[in-house]
Design an enzyme around this catalytic site. Structure first.
Site, short mmCIF file in Angstrom:
data_model
loop_
_atom_site.label_atom_id
_atom_site.label_comp_id
_atom_site.label_asym_id
_atom_site.label_seq_id
_atom_site.Cartn_x
_atom_site.Cartn_y
_atom_site.Cartn_z
CG HIS A 83 -2.22 -0.82 1.03
ND1 HIS A 83 -2.03 -2.21 0.97
CD2 HIS A 83 -3.35 -0.45 0.80
CE1 HIS A 83 -3.43 -2.33 0.90
NE2 HIS A 83 -4.15 -1.54 0.71
CG ASP A 120 -6.08 1.40 -0.08
OD1 ASP A 120 -6.00 2.08 0.98
OD2 ASP A 120 -6.18 0.40 -0.27
CG ASP A 165 -9.54 -0.94 -0.32
OD1 ASP A 165 -9.30 0.10 0.33
OD2 ASP A 165 -8.84 -2.10 0.12
#
Length: 491
Positions: free
Chosen positions: A231, A364, A381
């Site tokens: 991420h 995100d 995401d």
């Protein structure tokens, strides 16, 4: 003020309550001078020359303290009032070295700690040797007189706490809502956790079918720490970089300091390149992440918004997750891949949870996708879940549409997608001129990165492997936003 800030200024009266006292540390790193050169000793306490350097460093620090004492005492135009006490660190203080570290007539002030503390009487005698110098006033602490006796009051009793604690109010998140097995209660802080929804394996029943293209991330670690590292890299790396592999590797190295994972940075960077070249499906007009630059991404959109009025207390409307489930059942058609999630929200496991307080989280990314009638916005995401069967080989077939639907339902991702869509709706309502939910809300993309295999990623019925696209009706998002804000009118 007189020592550190107002150099060169004067004041009628200067008070120095702590000039007599100075704490002397015992550092491993010592500043000292070797001739005109300022040096930093890094040899440590086990070095043979440590004590000599420490002695020199202490002497220089004491000399600097004497200079500061001089600066402070010469700022006064009419009077200096200084305190002295036989405290533990008194032998180190500049005022002590100035007045009792030398005799009247001696010009040199010692740049060393005085041998030891002295009694008040001896100190007073030494200070009085400075004839014509300081005017001494001796403070004597006397006990305060005892208060007059009063009769004890009558009728005293311990206070009782008769009110109940409101355990339905809390600051929570999507992860907090689905962790119903844990004890819930009042909390003034959000439930901040790692990416605990990205577990290493998900037990799926849907068989792996379709083309089997090897996953570029088949040999990489599993778990929340790995997902957090991925991420962080995807948040900061520039997809328009001339050398995308080198760009990703640089960000892997940067973030691995905080999220160390047992995988070489070049290997992880190389494995992340194919996902950037995987078509994102119909919601993104089959664009790839490499084709969507940072200026068209809103990354890590943090949010916090009130549930049922936030702090309304007893006046707040009663809202439960079951009410959200009712909306899902009303607005999703029967053939929607996530229509069955309404039953989950209305069931006993989740449905009875009250929604009062505040909801926080972070999206995100939000992608801005160009279209014939303007831009539309898609919630993204990233998911690093392992959807393979056991520890066998991982391929694109493990991330085909039916298995992604099962993974979404298994991990309560539909609730997350709906909450994030509400956040985007509210954000665009404030920021997008001429906002039209039907036109600007572009749906959600859950990118299961292990199944995104690059340009050769299999596409079945318009859906690339590893990419779960879902576009809930705008009417559902608006109704859910209104519900979380004020509740149903009939409630």
């Amino acid at each position: 003020m007189t020592v550190w800030v107002s150099k060169g200024l004067q004041y009628p009266i200067v008070y120095l309550p702590f000039a007599f006292n100075r704490w002397v540390p015992e550092p491993d790193l010592i500043l000292f001078h070797d001739g005109p050169t300022r040096c930093l000793f890094i040899g440590g306490k086990d070095s043979p020359d440590y004590h000599a350097v420490e002695k020199q460093g202490r002497a220089e620090a004491a000399g600097d303290d004497s200079r500061l004492t001089y600066v402070a005492m010469t700022r006064a135009q009419a009077q200096v009032v200084a305190w002295w006490s036989s405290a533990r660190d008194e032998p180190n203080g500049g005022l002590s070295r100035l007045l009792r570290g030398r005799r009247p007539g001696e010009s040199a002030v010692p740049n060393r700690c005085l041998p030891s503390k002295i009694s008040d009487d001896d100190a007073l005698a030494r200070l009085r040797e400075w004839a014509g110098g300081p005017v001494l006033e001796e403070s004597v602490l006397t006990p305060a007189p005892a208060p007059p006796a009063k009769p004890a009051p009558k009728g005293l009793d311990a206070r009782h706490f008769h009110r109940s604690i409101d355990t339905t109010w809390r600051r929570t998140s999507y992860s907090g809502l689905i962790r119903v097995a844990e004890t819930t209660g009042v909390s003034s802080e959000p439930e901040v956790v790692a990416l605990d929804d990205e577990v290493g394996d998900l037990p799926l029943l849907e068989p792996s079918t379709g083309p089997h293209v090897p996953s570029p991330m088949a040999d990489l670690p599993k778990g929340a720490k790995f997902g957090t590292l991925v991420h962080a890299v995807l948040e900061t790396a520039d997809p328009f970089a001339a050398d995308l592999t080198a760009e990703l590797e640089a960000h892997v190295r940067e973030h691995s300091v905080w999220w160390p994972v047992d995988v070489p940075a070049p290997d992880l960077a190389t494995a992340l390149v194919p996902m950037h070249d995987t078509p994102l499906g119909p919601l993104a007009d089959d664009l790839t992440l490499r084709q969507i630059g940072l200026r068209d991404r809103l990354r890590e959109l943090d949010f916090e918004f009130p549930l049922a009025g936030g702090d309304l207390g007893a006046a707040a409307p009663r809202i439960r997750l079951a009410d959200v489930g009712q909306l899902v059942a009303e607005h999703l058609p029967a053939d929607d891949p996530l229509a069955s999630y309404a039953e989950r929200l209305m069931g006993d496991a989740l449905g009875n949870q009250p929604l009062r307080g505040y909801l926080n989280g972070s999206i995100d990314a939000v992608l801005r996708i160009p279209g014939p009638d303007g831009h539309r916005y898609v919630v993204v995401d990233y998911k690093s879940n392992w959807l393979g069967d056991g520890d066998g080989s991982l391929t694109s077939a493990d991330y085909q549409r039916a298995r992604l639907v099962e993974a979404m339902l298994h991990s309560d991702y539909p609730l997350q997608a709906l909450l994030y869509s509400v956040v985007l709706h509210r954000f665009l309502r404030w920021r997008q001129p001429g906002y039209d939910p039907d036109r600007h809300l572009g749906g959600v993309l859950y990118l299961f990165v292990r199944g995104m295999c690059g340009p050769d990623t299999p596409v079945v019925d318009g859906h690339p492997a590893g990419v779960f696209d879902w576009q809930p009706p705008a009417s559902l998002i608006i109704a859910m936003s209104d519900l979380l804000d004020a509740g149903r009118a009939a409630a």
